[in-house]
Scaffold this motif. Structure first.
Motif, short mmCIF file in Angstrom:
data_model
loop_
_atom_site.label_atom_id
_atom_site.label_comp_id
_atom_site.label_asym_id
_atom_site.label_seq_id
_atom_site.Cartn_x
_atom_site.Cartn_y
_atom_site.Cartn_z
N ARG A 79 20.85 -92.15 -53.41
CA ARG A 79 20.62 -93.41 -52.70
C ARG A 79 20.70 -94.61 -53.66
O ARG A 79 21.34 -95.62 -53.36
CB ARG A 79 19.25 -93.40 -52.02
CG ARG A 79 19.12 -92.47 -50.83
CD ARG A 79 17.67 -92.48 -50.37
NE ARG A 79 17.42 -91.60 -49.25
CZ ARG A 79 17.48 -91.95 -47.97
NH1 ARG A 79 17.85 -93.19 -47.65
NH2 ARG A 79 17.21 -91.09 -47.01
N ALA A 83 23.58 -97.51 -53.85
CA ALA A 83 23.24 -98.93 -53.71
C ALA A 83 23.80 -99.74 -54.87
O ALA A 83 24.32 -100.85 -54.68
CB ALA A 83 21.72 -99.09 -53.62
N GLN A 111 27.32 -91.54 -49.27
CA GLN A 111 26.21 -92.46 -49.01
C GLN A 111 26.69 -93.91 -49.00
O GLN A 111 26.29 -94.71 -48.15
CB GLN A 111 25.12 -92.27 -50.06
CG GLN A 111 23.88 -93.15 -49.85
CD GLN A 111 23.10 -92.72 -48.62
OE1 GLN A 111 22.63 -91.61 -48.54
NE2 GLN A 111 22.98 -93.62 -47.65
N ASP A 115 26.40 -96.60 -45.96
CA ASP A 115 25.74 -97.89 -46.19
C ASP A 115 26.64 -99.06 -45.79
O ASP A 115 26.19 -100.05 -45.22
CB ASP A 115 25.35 -98.03 -47.66
CG ASP A 115 24.24 -97.08 -48.07
OD1 ASP A 115 23.61 -96.47 -47.18
OD2 ASP A 115 24.00 -96.95 -49.29
N TRP A 118 26.98 -99.32 -41.88
CA TRP A 118 25.77 -99.50 -41.06
C TRP A 118 25.58 -100.90 -40.48
O TRP A 118 25.27 -101.04 -39.29
CB TRP A 118 24.54 -99.11 -41.87
CG TRP A 118 23.40 -98.72 -40.99
CD1 TRP A 118 22.42 -99.52 -40.50
CD2 TRP A 118 23.14 -97.41 -40.47
NE1 TRP A 118 21.56 -98.81 -39.70
CE2 TRP A 118 21.98 -97.51 -39.67
CE3 TRP A 118 23.78 -96.19 -40.60
CZ2 TRP A 118 21.43 -96.42 -39.01
CZ3 TRP A 118 23.23 -95.09 -39.95
CH2 TRP A 118 22.07 -95.21 -39.15
N HIS A 341 19.92 -99.19 -45.18
CA HIS A 341 21.37 -98.97 -45.28
C HIS A 341 22.09 -100.28 -45.56
O HIS A 341 23.29 -100.38 -45.38
CB HIS A 341 21.91 -98.38 -43.97
CG HIS A 341 21.52 -96.96 -43.76
ND1 HIS A 341 22.03 -95.91 -44.50
CD2 HIS A 341 20.64 -96.40 -42.91
CE1 HIS A 341 21.50 -94.78 -44.09
NE2 HIS A 341 20.65 -95.05 -43.13
#
Length: 350
Positions: A79, A83, A111, A115, A118, A341
């Motif tokens: 995660r 990011a 991921q 993200d 979303w 997200h």
């Protein structure tokens, strides 16, 4: 393990950029400092290296979690690295060019794709395009539950039906029966503004916690259900005794970890909010001491665009005000909070 998915309705019956302190590298924060979403000692060097455009440390970190089956750590690191890649993609693109089949690279990329999709009004359509990435990540290591956690989030965002979600859940818990990230994903699916209700959230969370080991983060799941109820403000009333029981279970879990430890920081920050809403002032001050300097975006980004500043204002109030209600607004969710997200969620999504 008792089948917690039986409580899902068929069922009729889970990032912003991290702010960093200006303290010298390698020195832990002092008790009177506060840092937001502080990385642990393993993740921090990988983020520093990624900031220099180097991917090897991130690749090595995820390879180590895979080799040791450290699925909770692996999920957290994926995660955070995704990011970071969302705003600083150079190191990720170099990694992808050099090792496109690396299981860690596949997870970070999956991921990252979720993200990015979303916050879009075309979320469901964009998420459908992500499905092959999830499949590739899952096939890279059949033991790994993290691709299945991403699949659960993906299913929620694409408004998948209960039967399909249950199939994903069963695949996830076969790999890791007490994986916290997968349980949070299921709890989010059950949120009143998605596919369920507060009662279903509490039933699911209580059963999962009863099944889990005493030191598992799943013990904090009922408190997360309580947080969702307390920030929603709608739906049938949940008995006060059930809210207190959820808080008590999370307090017991918090006591199993050292003070000022970044690992349980998010669970403790969430618990602090629940205790404040329940007017349990002494317990809230105890959690504040255990949190130490480790503020986390969740839950404070539900109340402010400046979660660290919000945490500091609450901390100052607790340390100086005695058992008096917090100022108006400090405990009231504002419209459009972060959803984890990079987008926003409705008030009852937790």
């Amino acid at each position: 393990m008792v089948g917690t998915m039986a409580l899902l309705p068929s069922f009729i019956r889970p990032t912003r950029m991290t702010k960093r302190s200006a303290r010298p590298a390698g020195r832990p924060p002092a008790a009177d400092e506060a840092v937001l979403d502080a990385p642990d000692d393993r993740l921090s060097p990988a983020l520093v290296a990624a900031g220099r455009g180097e991917y090897a440390a991130a690749a090595g970190l995820l390879a180590a979690t895979r080799a040791a089956a450290e699925w909770e750590n692996r999920d957290r690191y994926v995660r955070r690295l995704a990011a970071f890649a969302g705003s600083r993609p150079e190191w990720y693109e170099e990694w992808r060019a050099a090792a496109p089949d690396d299981p860690g690279l596949l997870l970070v990329g999956t991921q990252l794709a979720v993200d990015r999709a979303w916050p879009s009004p075309a979320r469901a359509e964009l998420l459908r395009e992500v499905s092959p990435l999830i499949t590739a990540a899952a096939r890279a290591d059949d033991r790994d539950p993290v691709p299945w956690r991403i699949a659960l989030d993906h299913a929620r965002g694409s408004r998948a039906g209960h039967r399909y979600f249950e199939e994903l859940w069963e695949a996830a818990v076969r790999r890791a029966p007490h994986h916290y990230g997968c349980h949070v994903a299921a709890l989010r699916y059950l949120a009143a503004c998605w596919h369920g209700s507060h009662r279903e959230c509490f039933d699911f969370a209580d059963r999962a916690a009863q099944d889990a080991p005493a030191d598992s983060l799943v013990q904090a799941l009922p408190a997360r259900a309580a947080f969702g109820y307390l920030t929603d403000g709608c739906g049938p009333e949940v008995p006060r005794a059930r809210l207190d029981a959820a808080a008590d279970r999370a307090i017991e879990l918090s006591g199993r970890f050292p003070a000022a430890d970044p690992w349980p920081a998010e669970a403790r920050n969430k618990l602090l909010y629940v205790l404040l809403r329940l007017d349990r002032w002494a317990d809230a001050r105890t959690q504040l001491r255990l949190i130490g300097p480790y503020a986390t975006s969740f839950p404070w980004d539900r109340f402010s665009d400046d979660p660290l500043g919000h945490f500091l204002r609450l901390r100052e109030h607790l340390e100086s005000a005695g058992p008096r209600p917090a100022p108006a607004g400090l405990l009231t969710a504002f419209p459009g909070p972060s959803d984890g997200h990079g987008g926003h969620v409705c008030a009852c999504d937790h």
